[in-house]
Enzyme design. Structure first.
Site, PDB file in Angstrom:
ATOM      1  CD  GLU A 105      -4.362  -6.325   2.783  1.00 10.08           C
ATOM      2  OE1 GLU A 105      -3.123  -6.481   2.719  1.00 10.08           O
ATOM      3  OE2 GLU A 105      -4.911  -5.455   3.491  1.00 10.08           O
ATOM      4  CD  GLU A 150      -3.018  -1.271   2.124  1.00 11.17           C
ATOM      5  OE1 GLU A 150      -2.917  -0.523   3.121  1.00 11.17           O
ATOM      6  OE2 GLU A 150      -3.935  -2.106   1.998  1.00 11.17           O
TER       7      GLU A 150
END
Length: 539
Positions: free
Chosen positions: A314, A196
């Site tokens: 994810e 991320e």
């Protein structure tokens, strides 16, 4: 005995079923060609790094479920993974960019994670000791798991402003760790770089230019360390939220065949404490909003890096550990299975669920390791839905979501039907685009003929009809007691519970005459396997 109970439950429920609104729908499956393809092992689940004192909304739902402290000797953990034969597991999460590896070239102390108020994500750096890495790999080998490992992409960098990190990536610790892994003969399917950090990032971000150059360096490390190995792992990046310009630039900077897989993350339901989670899950228009992300990522890869494939690296639906009594309940399977179906249509090869265990969104209960409803949804998808994705056209309401795949490991096709309608039941007519239609022999005008027809259709339950007629398999999923927040899933009228020996229960279908009506009740999910459906695309 289980089949008998299933039959009884189905017949007893007929008066209730017929009291609801019944709508007819026709679905046409394009069986000539596939529109997309997934990996054979599409289903994936994550194991995260969060310590037991990771908390959100006055809850601390992680327990001892992390890479560092998960009890690998628990028999149910092994059984849950082995049921997939195999399950793809991603090791990663927010703290992966805070992990250091306790190998010989580490130049700093290697301590456990501890809470630190002003640190990234509120935790200090944490250590992965090699004896724990040995234990994990022995466990993965024993259970047959396919392993993805997320590397620390912030090591050596420094923060220059809010969320923005700069400086060169120090690859020495990762090099030592990968070298140790290779020397031990541990099989890692893929190495993922960072978590991320794309676009604006979550907590931290790195520019696409710097990231792309680092990927070139990491690719060389992998190539050099695996040069004498018959097995070459893939390189995955960036493991973050999709930002069209950033993702495109990353592919341009890194260049041809550096990144094998582009991963993006999805938490489209919002924060875990949102009181409207259930409302969002049951709203087909809300569920469809994320489709634009899949479409744009597919286009970005096609235009800038056709050598790469797309994965969801994810996805837990609701972020910050998921929604209590939502992410771990039956209601979540409406969102989860719809995500799997939608992602497949856009050539997503793998979909990693956050998490296998940990938080509120674990496939397994954090404390007991008993499967939550989404575990069974994932297992049924894995066993029934093949990698060939077929176009399906429906005249039903948007509240009836439909997906079609080639069946897995056998002829024919499998449908996934998700009925979000709170009152409407459906009688489905499935037609083949090649005009080989599955015709319903019996017209349904009133309760009595329908009941008699359905009773004839389900007068036997087993591997084949007593009279030798062609059959289909049906797997109907509902919540126990009709309570959408139930943590017990019901399959064909039978609650799914562990056996007396603590094993994963059998997931047996109901077998019906192929020419009988397909009936989908309100607020339910169904897999329909049509083994005799002529599908040249699946040959």
């Amino acid at each position: 005995m289980g089949y008998t109970k299933s039959l009884i439950c189905l017949l007893v429920s007929l008066p209730v079923i017929l009291a609801q609104e019944v709508s007819r729908a026709t679905m046409v499956v394009d069986s000539a060609t596939t529109i997309a393809e997934t990996d054979d092992n599409f289903i994936c689940a994550t194991i995260d790094w969060w310590p037991h004192d990771k908390c959100n909304y006055n809850q601390c739902p992680w327990g001892y479920s992390s890479v560092i402290n998960l009890d690998l000797s628990h028999p149910l953990l092994s059984k849950a993974i082995q049921a997939f034969r195999p399950l793809r597991i991603r090791i990663g999460g927010s703290l992966q960019d805070r992990v250091v590896y306790d190998v010989e070239n580490l130049k700093s102390p290697c301590h456990p994670f501890r809470k630190m108020k002003d640190a990234l994500f509120g935790f200090s750096k944490g250590c992965l000791h090699m004896n724990r890495w040995d234990e994990l790999n022995h466990f993965f080998s024993r259970t047959g798991a396919i392993v993805i490992f997320g590397l620390n992409a912030l090591h050596g960098r420094h923060q220059i402003s809010k969320n923005i990190w700069a400086g060169a990536w120090d690859s020495n610790n990762a090099l030592g760790f990968i070298n140790y892994t290779v020397s031990k003969g541990y099989k890692i399917d893929s190495w993922e770089f960072g978590n991320e950090l794309s676009g604006a990032g979550v907590g931290a971000s790195v520019s696409a230019e710097i990231y792309g150059k680092d990927l070139i360096a990491l690719k060389k490390i992998i190539h050099d360390l695996y040069k004498d190995s018959d097995y070459k792992p893939s390189l995955i990046a960036p493991g973050g939220f999709f930002d069209k310009q950033w993702f495109a630039r990353l592919l341009q900077v890194s260049g041809s065949d550096i990144v094998n897989i582009m991963t993006h993350h999805i938490y489209n339901l919002g924060p875990g404490d949102d009181p409207n989670l259930v409302k969002k899950i049951l709203d087909p228009h809300y569920l469809s909003k994320i489709e634009e992300t899949f479409r744009n990522l597919q286009l970005t890869i096609k235009q800038n890096g056709a050598w790469a494939s797309a994965w969801v690296g994810e996805s837990g639906g609701a972020y910050n550990s998921g929604g209590h009594h939502v992410s771990n309940a039956f209601i979540d399977s409406f969102w989860y299975l719809d995500q799997l179906g939608m992602a497949s249509v856009y050539n997503t090869r793998v979909y990693c669920r956050q998490t296998l265990i940990g938080g509120n969104y674990g496939l397994l209960n954090t404390t007991t390791l008993v499967p939550n409803p989404d575990y069974y949804s994932a297992l049924l998808w894995h066993r029934l839905m093949g990698k060939g994705v077929l176009a399906i056209h429906s005249d039903a309401s948007p509240f009836l979501r439909s997906y079609a795949h080639c069946s897995k490991g056998r002829p024919g096709i499998t449908l996934l039907l998700i009925n979000l309608g709170e009152q409407t039941n459906y009688i489905i007519h499935v037609q083949n685009s090649l005009s080989l239609k599955l015709r319903v022999k019996e017209e349904v005008h009133a309760e009595s003929p329908f009941t008699r027809g359905l009773k004839r259709s389900v007068s036997w339950v087993g591997s084949q009809a007593s009279d030798g007629t062609l059959t289909r398999e049906e797997y109907h999923l509902t919540p126990e007691g009709g309570y959408l927040r139930s943590q017990t899933m019901v399959l064909n009228g039978i609650p799914l519970r562990l056996t007396k020996d603590g094993d994963i229960p059998k997931l047996d279908p109901v077998h019906l005459n192929v020419n009988s009506p397909i009936y989908i009740r309100h607020l339910s999910i169904s897999f329909i396997v049509l083994p005799n459906f002529d599908a040249p695309a699946c040959a």
